[in-house]
Design a protein around this motif. Structure first.
Motif, mmCIF file in Angstrom:
data_model
loop_
_atom_site.group_PDB
_atom_site.id
_atom_site.type_symbol
_atom_site.label_atom_id
_atom_site.label_comp_id
_atom_site.label_asym_id
_atom_site.label_seq_id
_atom_site.Cartn_x
_atom_site.Cartn_y
_atom_site.Cartn_z
ATOM 1 N N ALA A 21 0.828 -1.200 0.000
ATOM 2 C CA ALA A 21 0.000 0.000 0.000
ATOM 3 C C ALA A 21 0.868 1.259 0.000
ATOM 4 N N VAL A 22 0.422 2.246 -0.752
ATOM 5 C CA VAL A 22 1.087 3.542 -0.840
ATOM 6 C C VAL A 22 0.091 4.582 -0.331
ATOM 7 N N PRO A 23 0.549 5.565 0.455
ATOM 8 C CA PRO A 23 -0.390 6.575 0.956
ATOM 9 C C PRO A 23 -1.147 7.285 -0.173
ATOM 10 N N VAL A 24 -2.433 7.493 0.036
ATOM 11 C CA VAL A 24 -3.320 8.121 -0.934
ATOM 12 C C VAL A 24 -3.967 9.330 -0.268
ATOM 13 N N GLU A 25 -4.119 10.416 -1.021
ATOM 14 C CA GLU A 25 -4.811 11.587 -0.492
ATOM 15 C C GLU A 25 -6.311 11.415 -0.679
ATOM 16 N N GLY A 26 -7.059 11.890 0.299
ATOM 17 C CA GLY A 26 -8.506 11.783 0.213
ATOM 18 C C GLY A 26 -9.189 12.778 1.118
ATOM 19 N N VAL A 74 -7.291 13.832 4.339
ATOM 20 C CA VAL A 74 -6.530 12.761 4.971
ATOM 21 C C VAL A 74 -5.541 12.127 3.998
ATOM 22 N N LYS A 75 -4.596 11.406 4.573
ATOM 23 C CA LYS A 75 -3.741 10.484 3.831
ATOM 24 C C LYS A 75 -4.044 9.120 4.419
ATOM 25 N N PHE A 76 -4.247 8.140 3.547
ATOM 26 C CA PHE A 76 -4.599 6.819 4.041
ATOM 27 C C PHE A 76 -3.971 5.739 3.179
ATOM 28 N N GLU A 77 -3.951 4.537 3.718
ATOM 29 C CA GLU A 77 -3.534 3.357 2.984
ATOM 30 C C GLU A 77 -4.694 2.385 3.018
ATOM 31 N N GLY A 83 -11.031 -10.090 1.655
ATOM 32 C CA GLY A 83 -11.926 -9.781 0.538
ATOM 33 C C GLY A 83 -12.644 -8.444 0.639
ATOM 34 N N ARG A 84 -12.390 -7.682 1.704
ATOM 35 C CA ARG A 84 -13.062 -6.386 1.889
ATOM 36 C C ARG A 84 -12.069 -5.251 1.720
ATOM 37 N N LEU A 85 -12.489 -4.191 1.044
ATOM 38 C CA LEU A 85 -11.642 -3.008 0.907
ATOM 39 C C LEU A 85 -11.540 -2.349 2.270
ATOM 40 N N THR A 86 -10.318 -2.236 2.760
ATOM 41 C CA THR A 86 -10.087 -1.844 4.144
ATOM 42 C C THR A 86 -9.053 -0.738 4.241
ATOM 43 N N VAL A 87 -9.367 0.298 5.027
ATOM 44 C CA VAL A 87 -8.386 1.329 5.337
ATOM 45 C C VAL A 87 -7.513 0.766 6.458
ATOM 46 N N THR A 88 -6.216 0.661 6.167
ATOM 47 C CA THR A 88 -5.289 0.085 7.144
ATOM 48 C C THR A 88 -4.525 1.156 7.911
ATOM 49 N N LYS A 89 -4.503 2.378 7.377
ATOM 50 C CA LYS A 89 -3.828 3.500 8.032
ATOM 51 C C LYS A 89 -4.575 4.767 7.632
ATOM 52 N N LEU A 90 -4.784 5.681 8.589
ATOM 53 C CA LEU A 90 -5.551 6.898 8.339
ATOM 54 C C LEU A 90 -4.991 8.032 9.184
ATOM 55 N N ASP A 91 -4.542 9.098 8.513
ATOM 56 C CA ASP A 91 -4.001 10.258 9.213
ATOM 57 C C ASP A 91 -4.537 11.527 8.573
ATOM 58 N N LYS A 92 -4.740 12.558 9.401
ATOM 59 C CA LYS A 92 -5.103 13.864 8.847
ATOM 60 C C LYS A 92 -3.950 14.373 7.998
ATOM 61 N N ALA A 93 -4.282 14.978 6.846
ATOM 62 C CA ALA A 93 -3.247 15.554 5.975
ATOM 63 C C ALA A 93 -2.783 16.868 6.573
ATOM 64 N N MET A 94 -1.537 17.174 6.394
ATOM 65 C CA MET A 94 -0.981 18.439 6.902
ATOM 66 C C MET A 94 -1.023 19.486 5.821
#
Length: 94
Positions: A21-26, A74-77, A83-94
Motif C-alpha cells: 500500500a502507498v499513501p493516498v490523499e482523500g 486525509v492520507k490513508f492506505e 476480501g473487503r476493501l479496508t483502510v489500514t492506516k488513516l491520518d489527517k493531511a498536513m
C-alpha cells in the motif's frame, strides 16, 4: 544455478514491494462509527488498481475513525483484507 536462484528471489521481492500500500490523499465524506466504516473521496489507489472515486471502506481499526471528522483532508492506505476493501492506516493531511 545459485545466481539464477538469487536473481529469481530478488525479482519476487521487488514484485511484493510494488504491491504494498502507498499513501493516498482523500477527504472524509461520511463516518459510520457503529459499522466501522468510512466513505472517502480519493485519488488513484495503485496497489488496488483503482481510479479516483468516492467509496466506502471498512476501517481495520475502528478507533482510527475517532481521530477524523467529515470534511477532513486525509492520507490513508488501503488494501483488501479478507476480501473487503479496508483502510489500514488513516491520518489527517498536513
Amino acid at each position: 544455478m545459485r545466481k539464477l536462484m538469487i536473481s529469481a528471489a530478488l525479482s519476487m521481492l521487488s514484485t511484493v514491494a510494488l504491491a504494498q500500500a502507498v499513501p493516498v490523499e482523500g477527504q472524509i465524506i461520511k463516518i459510520d462509527e457503529a459499522q466501522g466504516k468510512v466513505t472517502l473521496k480519493h485519488g488513484p489507489i495503485k496497489n488496488l488498481d483503482m481510479d479516483g472515486m468516492t467509496m466506502v471502506f471498512v476501517a481495520a481499526d475502528p478507533t482510527m475513525l475517532k481521530a477524523v471528522k467529515v470534511g477532513d483532508k486525509v492520507k490513508f492506505e488501503a488494501d483488501r483484507v479478507n476480501g473487503r476493501l479496508t483502510v489500514t492506516k488513516l491520518d489527517k493531511a498536513m
